[in-house]
Write a protein that holds these residues in place. Sequence first.
Motif, PDB file in Angstrom:
ATOM      1  N   ALA A  20       0.836  -1.207   0.000  1.00  0.00           N
ATOM      2  CA  ALA A  20       0.000   0.000   0.000  1.00  0.00           C
ATOM      3  C   ALA A  20       0.868   1.253   0.000  1.00  0.00           C
ATOM      4  CB  ALA A  20      -0.938  -0.025   1.210  1.00  0.00           C
ATOM      5  N   THR A  21       1.913   1.253   0.794  1.00  0.00           N
ATOM      6  CA  THR A  21       2.815   2.416   0.846  1.00  0.00           C
ATOM      7  C   THR A  21       3.474   2.654  -0.512  1.00  0.00           C
ATOM      8  OG1 THR A  21       3.262   2.011   3.174  1.00  0.00           O
ATOM      9  CG2 THR A  21       4.862   3.380   1.984  1.00  0.00           C
ATOM     10  N   LEU A  22       3.841   1.565  -1.196  1.00  0.00           N
ATOM     11  CA  LEU A  22       4.497   1.681  -2.506  1.00  0.00           C
ATOM     12  C   LEU A  22       3.515   2.083  -3.603  1.00  0.00           C
ATOM     13  CD1 LEU A  22       6.757  -1.475  -2.249  1.00  0.00           C
ATOM     14  CD2 LEU A  22       7.588   0.903  -2.347  1.00  0.00           C
ATOM     15  N   GLY A  23       2.227   2.019  -3.283  1.00  0.00           N
ATOM     16  CA  GLY A  23       1.230   2.418  -4.266  1.00  0.00           C
ATOM     17  C   GLY A  23       0.928   1.331  -5.287  1.00  0.00           C
ATOM     18  N   THR A  24       1.322   0.093  -5.011  1.00  0.00           N
ATOM     19  CA  THR A  24       0.920  -0.982  -5.924  1.00  0.00           C
ATOM     20  C   THR A  24      -0.330  -1.647  -5.383  1.00  0.00           C
ATOM     21  OG1 THR A  24       1.530  -3.059  -6.990  1.00  0.00           O
ATOM     22  CG2 THR A  24       2.428  -2.705  -4.800  1.00  0.00           C
ATOM     23  N   ASP A  25      -1.163  -2.131  -6.292  1.00  0.00           N
ATOM     24  CA  ASP A  25      -2.394  -2.803  -5.873  1.00  0.00           C
ATOM     25  C   ASP A  25      -2.217  -4.319  -5.800  1.00  0.00           C
ATOM     26  OD1 ASP A  25      -2.212  -3.442  -8.530  1.00  0.00           O
ATOM     27  OD2 ASP A  25      -4.176  -2.650  -9.095  1.00  0.00           O
ATOM     28  N   THR A  26      -0.994  -4.826  -6.030  1.00  0.00           N
ATOM     29  CA  THR A  26      -0.824  -6.273  -6.177  1.00  0.00           C
ATOM     30  C   THR A  26       0.330  -6.802  -5.339  1.00  0.00           C
ATOM     31  OG1 THR A  26      -1.675  -6.115  -8.444  1.00  0.00           O
ATOM     32  CG2 THR A  26      -0.504  -8.138  -7.850  1.00  0.00           C
ATOM     33  N   LEU A  27      -0.010  -7.703  -4.420  1.00  0.00           N
ATOM     34  CA  LEU A  27       1.002  -8.410  -3.638  1.00  0.00           C
ATOM     35  C   LEU A  27       1.053  -9.857  -4.134  1.00  0.00           C
ATOM     36  CD1 LEU A  27       2.998  -8.607  -1.214  1.00  0.00           C
ATOM     37  CD2 LEU A  27       0.998  -9.227   0.197  1.00  0.00           C
ATOM     38  N   VAL A  28       2.207 -10.252  -4.665  1.00  0.00           N
ATOM     39  CA  VAL A  28       2.384 -11.627  -5.140  1.00  0.00           C
ATOM     40  C   VAL A  28       2.608 -12.535  -3.937  1.00  0.00           C
ATOM     41  CG1 VAL A  28       3.837 -13.161  -6.519  1.00  0.00           C
ATOM     42  CG2 VAL A  28       3.327 -10.844  -7.342  1.00  0.00           C
ATOM     43  N   LEU A  29       1.915 -13.674  -3.934  1.00  0.00           N
ATOM     44  CA  LEU A  29       2.043 -14.641  -2.838  1.00  0.00           C
ATOM     45  C   LEU A  29       2.576 -15.973  -3.349  1.00  0.00           C
ATOM     46  CD1 LEU A  29      -1.284 -14.407  -0.750  1.00  0.00           C
ATOM     47  CD2 LEU A  29       0.854 -13.141  -0.428  1.00  0.00           C
ATOM     48  N   VAL A  30       3.643 -16.452  -2.715  1.00  0.00           N
ATOM     49  CA  VAL A  30       4.150 -17.806  -2.958  1.00  0.00           C
ATOM     50  C   VAL A  30       3.759 -18.629  -1.734  1.00  0.00           C
ATOM     51  CG1 VAL A  30       6.241 -19.198  -3.137  1.00  0.00           C
ATOM     52  CG2 VAL A  30       6.010 -17.087  -4.470  1.00  0.00           C
TER      53      VAL A  30
END
Lengths: 278, 278
Positions: free
Chosen positions: A94-104
């Motif tokens: 959220a801080t980085l302004g991306t809407d996508t967190l990749v999960l492994v």
Amino acid sequence: MSGTAPERFSVNQITVKQLSIPELVSACAESGVRNVGLWRDPVRSYGVEAAARLCRDFGLTVTTLCRGGFLTAIDPAERVRALSDNRRAVDEAATLGTDTLVLVSGGLPAGSRDLRGARERVADALAELAPYAAERSVRLALEPLHPMYAADRCVVSTLAQALDLAERFPAGQVGVTIDTYHIWWDDTAPGQIARAGAGGRIHAFQLADWTTPLPAGVLNGRGRLGDGAIDMREWKGYVEAAGYTGPIEVELFNDALWARDGREVLAETVARFVEHVV
Amino acid sequence: MSGTAPERFSVNQITVKQLSIPELVSACAESGVRNVGLWRDPVRSYGVEAAARLCRDFGLTVTTLCRGGFLTAIDPAERVRALSDNRRAVDEAATLGTDTLVLVSGGLPAGSRDLRGARERVADALAELAPYAAERSVRLALEPLHPMYAADRCVVSTLAQALDLAERFPAGQVGVTIDTYHIWWDDTAPGQIARAGAGGRIHAFQLADWTTPLPAGVLNGRGRLGDGAIDMREWKGYVEAAGYTGPIEVELFNDALWARDGREVLAETVARFVEHVV
């Protein structure tokens, strides 16, 4: 030297991990790259706020944050730690302004042979994390990893398995990461890409080529686009036919690339993207 | 030392490849092993007729011959050579008195990225080989190999793909080899085992465990039964529920085992089979 990378091209930070974050950002400017996928460790070392500011200042869009996950622990204390760490990853995204967190998803706990149980624990963890992420406008992008990682890294091995998990949740909360390196061998993957697209669940699209022989540990031998067995345009075609129009990240874990000048690797990666993908 | 191995236990020759054929046969007698899966190269070096005679003399059943295949060539001359070599493999199987020739399909030809085309060429080759084999009472047992071999060794990566190919032919002509090492990660495999059993197409069943880290080249790191991530009894259960009552081969490609005394490795393999499979 300066260039203009294709608009949808995104460089995943791991591809040029020899570059510091300021070096990466300035190399992107030099090559006309407008998108980056970032990794948690270097971002946290540099400072999350500072990295976010730097990207904004250079007009760089952060396409994904890699990565959360490792959600298969049985031990309760380990499980609590993993969930807490993943909430931090959401905050960082959220801080980085991306809407996508990749999960492994994580592999089998030591001594366990229960793949099905491990996959269910991933589902349980998603149920805790997805609402937390949604409140911060972050989507979880579950990534199936190649079956050769099933034991020690990721019990989710196919796009079908990833979608079976993701579809338990709203599409705005949990989707999938599609990476050619992990799914290229799978003749059911094109159909699963269509399924993912129809459900609005293609949250990230990444490219790497498949080259052999694989190195020991099978982690750092991903091929440059065009060097291997994967027809990049074919897979881009499937993803686009499924309605995806977002960024395309090139994510190469490759010892030989890491030994070279990072700016040169970035420029070459853009050139190969133009040659083999666009 | 002498023993009585379980009746269905079969040792695949590669597991103890440091033993010559006479040493293998006498080690089997010593450990009470009644079944062997043989490999073409050592058998041909020793002499096919002589190997057949030795096995008969010691009351050893040859459960499979490994292996034919490598049927994906595009070049016509190479293709003719491959078919001719596979006819020889069928003849050798018939001479050895085994009804089962294991086939590894082959990888992508150099420079090709067309997995689908390669799989179709396997089907074309099966159409030529299956009747030839049937006339000699030999069944072809197409083996799906782990997806990490898709580019350079075997374009048939899942049991579903293998059955899609096999089912174009009569069950008595073409079936599949089920090897835990190659399919353990696949949540659709239990259903595909049921499909294979219902069609009378389980022509061979082999065991190896999955251990990590994988060695460079990923060929010779198969784990001893009990050392890895695979629940052997679970997979034996699927195969038996599908109606299979035949031999169970242990096939380990493992540098560490090859460096040891072969008789000791055979005795240990029998003991681990009793502990983890029976």
